[in-house]
Design a protein around this motif. Structure first.
Motif, PDB file in Angstrom:
ATOM      1  N   GLN A   4       0.855  -1.184   0.000  1.00 12.83           N
ATOM      2  CA  GLN A   4       0.000   0.000   0.000  1.00 12.83           C
ATOM      3  C   GLN A   4       0.891   1.234   0.000  1.00 12.83           C
ATOM      4  OE1 GLN A   4      -3.507  -0.106   0.265  1.00 12.83           O
ATOM      5  NE2 GLN A   4      -3.715   2.112   0.188  1.00 12.83           N
ATOM      6  N   ALA A   5       0.905   1.934  -1.128  1.00 14.82           N
ATOM      7  CA  ALA A   5       1.642   3.194  -1.209  1.00 14.82           C
ATOM      8  C   ALA A   5       0.727   4.333  -0.804  1.00 14.82           C
ATOM      9  CB  ALA A   5       2.160   3.412  -2.625  1.00 14.82           C
ATOM     10  N   SER A   6       1.267   5.276  -0.055  1.00 16.96           N
ATOM     11  CA  SER A   6       0.474   6.415   0.400  1.00 16.96           C
ATOM     12  C   SER A   6       1.388   7.611   0.617  1.00 16.96           C
ATOM     13  CB  SER A   6      -0.267   6.062   1.689  1.00 16.96           C
ATOM     14  OG  SER A   6       0.657   5.769   2.723  1.00 16.96           O
ATOM     15  N   GLY A   7       0.763   8.746   0.857  1.00 12.94           N
ATOM     16  CA  GLY A   7       1.518   9.947   1.164  1.00 12.94           C
ATOM     17  C   GLY A   7       1.583  10.951   0.041  1.00 12.94           C
ATOM     18  N   GLY A   8       1.010  10.618  -1.102  1.00 10.30           N
ATOM     19  CA  GLY A   8       1.009  11.559  -2.209  1.00 10.30           C
ATOM     20  C   GLY A   8       0.072  12.722  -1.951  1.00 10.30           C
ATOM     21  N   GLY A   9       0.148  13.703  -2.826  1.00  6.82           N
ATOM     22  CA  GLY A   9      -0.703  14.873  -2.696  1.00  6.82           C
ATOM     23  C   GLY A   9      -0.149  16.020  -3.504  1.00  6.82           C
ATOM     24  N   LEU A  10      -0.682  17.186  -3.217  1.00  4.70           N
ATOM     25  CA  LEU A  10      -0.260  18.403  -3.906  1.00  4.70           C
ATOM     26  C   LEU A  10       0.853  19.073  -3.102  1.00  4.70           C
ATOM     27  CD1 LEU A  10      -0.662  20.559  -6.129  1.00  4.70           C
ATOM     28  CD2 LEU A  10      -2.392  21.606  -4.629  1.00  4.70           C
ATOM     29  N   VAL A  11       1.942  19.386  -3.766  1.00  2.66           N
ATOM     30  CA  VAL A  11       3.061  20.051  -3.101  1.00  2.66           C
ATOM     31  C   VAL A  11       3.573  21.155  -4.015  1.00  2.66           C
ATOM     32  CG1 VAL A  11       4.709  18.356  -3.989  1.00  2.66           C
ATOM     33  CG2 VAL A  11       5.277  19.673  -1.953  1.00  2.66           C
ATOM     34  N   ARG A  37       7.851   5.589 -10.882  1.00  4.92           N
ATOM     35  CA  ARG A  37       6.828   6.591 -11.136  1.00  4.92           C
ATOM     36  C   ARG A  37       6.416   6.547 -12.588  1.00  4.92           C
ATOM     37  NH1 ARG A  37      10.261  12.277 -10.630  1.00  4.92           N
ATOM     38  NH2 ARG A  37      11.494  12.035 -12.550  1.00  4.92           N
ATOM     39  N   GLN A  38       5.210   7.009 -12.815  1.00  5.34           N
ATOM     40  CA  GLN A  38       4.680   7.064 -14.170  1.00  5.34           C
ATOM     41  C   GLN A  38       3.948   8.382 -14.351  1.00  5.34           C
ATOM     42  OE1 GLN A  38       2.397   3.633 -15.355  1.00  5.34           O
ATOM     43  NE2 GLN A  38       2.592   4.144 -17.513  1.00  5.34           N
ATOM     44  N   ALA A  39       4.499   9.211 -15.208  1.00  3.11           N
ATOM     45  CA  ALA A  39       3.879  10.493 -15.519  1.00  3.11           C
ATOM     46  C   ALA A  39       2.857  10.286 -16.623  1.00  3.11           C
ATOM     47  CB  ALA A  39       4.940  11.490 -15.948  1.00  3.11           C
ATOM     48  N   LEU A  85      11.202  19.315  -4.913  1.00  3.16           N
ATOM     49  CA  LEU A  85      10.350  18.770  -5.965  1.00  3.16           C
ATOM     50  C   LEU A  85      10.086  19.799  -7.050  1.00  3.16           C
ATOM     51  CD1 LEU A  85       7.951  16.698  -3.728  1.00  3.16           C
ATOM     52  CD2 LEU A  85       9.403  15.783  -5.539  1.00  3.16           C
ATOM     53  N   GLU A  86       9.967  19.294  -8.273  1.00  2.00           N
ATOM     54  CA  GLU A  86       9.755  20.126  -9.453  1.00  2.00           C
ATOM     55  C   GLU A  86       8.474  19.687 -10.148  1.00  2.00           C
ATOM     56  OE1 GLU A  86      13.231  19.101 -11.630  1.00  2.00           O
ATOM     57  OE2 GLU A  86      14.622  20.094 -10.244  1.00  2.00           O
ATOM     58  N   PRO A  87       7.871  20.564 -10.944  1.00  2.57           N
ATOM     59  CA  PRO A  87       6.652  20.155 -11.676  1.00  2.57           C
ATOM     60  C   PRO A  87       6.865  18.882 -12.499  1.00  2.57           C
ATOM     61  CG  PRO A  87       6.921  22.526 -11.786  1.00  2.57           C
ATOM     62  CD  PRO A  87       8.153  21.998 -11.124  1.00  2.57           C
ATOM     63  N   GLU A  88       8.092  18.675 -12.974  1.00  2.40           N
ATOM     64  CA  GLU A  88       8.383  17.473 -13.768  1.00  2.40           C
ATOM     65  C   GLU A  88       8.321  16.195 -12.941  1.00  2.40           C
ATOM     66  OE1 GLU A  88       9.582  21.043 -15.671  1.00  2.40           O
ATOM     67  OE2 GLU A  88      10.237  20.266 -13.715  1.00  2.40           O
ATOM     68  N   ASP A  89       8.277  16.315 -11.645  1.00  2.00           N
ATOM     69  CA  ASP A  89       8.151  15.150 -10.766  1.00  2.00           C
ATOM     70  C   ASP A  89       6.707  14.702 -10.602  1.00  2.00           C
ATOM     71  OD1 ASP A  89      10.690  16.695  -8.759  1.00  2.00           O
ATOM     72  OD2 ASP A  89      10.959  15.053 -10.196  1.00  2.00           O
ATOM     73  N   THR A  90       5.775  15.434 -11.192  1.00  2.00           N
ATOM     74  CA  THR A  90       4.371  15.050 -11.110  1.00  2.00           C
ATOM     75  C   THR A  90       4.159  13.694 -11.774  1.00  2.00           C
ATOM     76  OG1 THR A  90       3.579  17.329 -11.034  1.00  2.00           O
ATOM     77  CG2 THR A  90       2.027  15.655 -11.832  1.00  2.00           C
ATOM     78  N   ALA A  91       3.610  12.749 -11.013  1.00  2.00           N
ATOM     79  CA  ALA A  91       3.438  11.385 -11.510  1.00  2.00           C
ATOM     80  C   ALA A  91       2.704  10.562 -10.463  1.00  2.00           C
ATOM     81  CB  ALA A  91       4.791  10.741 -11.807  1.00  2.00           C
ATOM     82  N   VAL A  92       2.295   9.377 -10.874  1.00  2.84           N
ATOM     83  CA  VAL A  92       1.842   8.375  -9.916  1.00  2.84           C
ATOM     84  C   VAL A  92       3.070   7.587  -9.480  1.00  2.84           C
ATOM     85  CG1 VAL A  92       0.393   6.364  -9.509  1.00  2.84           C
ATOM     86  CG2 VAL A  92      -0.436   8.232 -10.972  1.00  2.84           C
ATOM     87  N   TYR A  93       3.262   7.490  -8.175  1.00  6.08           N
ATOM     88  CA  TYR A  93       4.433   6.818  -7.624  1.00  6.08           C
ATOM     89  C   TYR A  93       4.027   5.451  -7.080  1.00  6.08           C
ATOM     90  CZ  TYR A  93       7.243  11.018  -8.086  1.00  6.08           C
ATOM     91  OH  TYR A  93       7.952  12.082  -8.602  1.00  6.08           O
ATOM     92  N   GLY A 115      -0.148   2.577  -6.160  1.00  7.42           N
ATOM     93  CA  GLY A 115       0.284   3.893  -6.611  1.00  7.42           C
ATOM     94  C   GLY A 115      -0.353   5.022  -5.828  1.00  7.42           C
ATOM     95  N   THR A 116       0.400   6.099  -5.707  1.00  6.57           N
ATOM     96  CA  THR A 116      -0.102   7.302  -5.052  1.00  6.57           C
ATOM     97  C   THR A 116       0.311   8.489  -5.910  1.00  6.57           C
ATOM     98  OG1 THR A 116      -0.146   8.534  -2.962  1.00  6.57           O
ATOM     99  CG2 THR A 116       1.948   7.520  -3.561  1.00  6.57           C
ATOM    100  N   LEU A 117      -0.620   9.420  -6.118  1.00 11.29           N
ATOM    101  CA  LEU A 117      -0.404  10.537  -7.033  1.00 11.29           C
ATOM    102  C   LEU A 117       0.322  11.675  -6.322  1.00 11.29           C
ATOM    103  CD1 LEU A 117      -0.866  11.980  -9.750  1.00 11.29           C
ATOM    104  CD2 LEU A 117      -3.094  12.718  -8.839  1.00 11.29           C
ATOM    105  N   VAL A 118       1.401  12.133  -6.945  1.00  7.79           N
ATOM    106  CA  VAL A 118       2.124  13.314  -6.486  1.00  7.79           C
ATOM    107  C   VAL A 118       1.977  14.389  -7.543  1.00  7.79           C
ATOM    108  CG1 VAL A 118       4.382  14.274  -5.920  1.00  7.79           C
ATOM    109  CG2 VAL A 118       3.763  11.980  -5.117  1.00  7.79           C
TER     110      VAL A 118
END
Length: 122
Positions: A4-11, A37-39, A85-93, A115-118
């Motif tokens: 179970q991956a968790s902890g993603g969100g908007l940063v 990760r998968q963008a 973190l950079e906008p290019e790091d936006t992805a599902v981790y 997966g968790t979305l960042v």
């Protein structure tokens, strides 16, 4: 067996985030754990892997100095700590487990979390 991956969100850009990978049905300290990760519109890419001796192998040049992993065996959890973190790091981790040494190819991992979305955005 489940991860179970968790902890993603908007940063915001420049911010930090810690993702967690919790396991049930297996003991993570016996596995190498990869973070991927998968963008949107892109393939799944490896970020790093932590083996059962806590050695870390980085697979993503852009994150070598911005990401690290750690374990809490008492909680049967592995963490991915990311900074600057950079906008290019936006992805599902995703986190994934393998009972061999760390591998970069996602196909070498046989247990996956959902997966968790960042999202990195201002």
């Amino acid at each position: 067996v489940q991860l179970q991956a968790s902890g993603g969100g908007l940063v915001q850009p420049g911010g930090s985030l810690r993702l967690s990978c919790a396991a049930s049905g297996i003991t993570l300290e016996s596995y190498s754990i990869g973070w991927f990760r998968q963008a949107p519109g892109k393939g799944r890419e490896g970020i790093l892997c932590i083996n059962w001796r806590d050695g870390i192998t980085h697979y993503q040049d852009s994150m070598t100095n911005r990401a690290t992993a750690s374990r809490d065996n008492a909680k049967n959890t592995v963490y991915l700590q990311m900074s600057r973190l950079e906008p290019e790091d936006t992805a599902v981790y995703y986190c994934a487990a393998t009972d061999t040494w760390c591998r970069q190819n996602p196909d070498d991992y046989n247990i996956w979390g959902q997966g968790t979305l960042v999202t990195v955005s201002s």
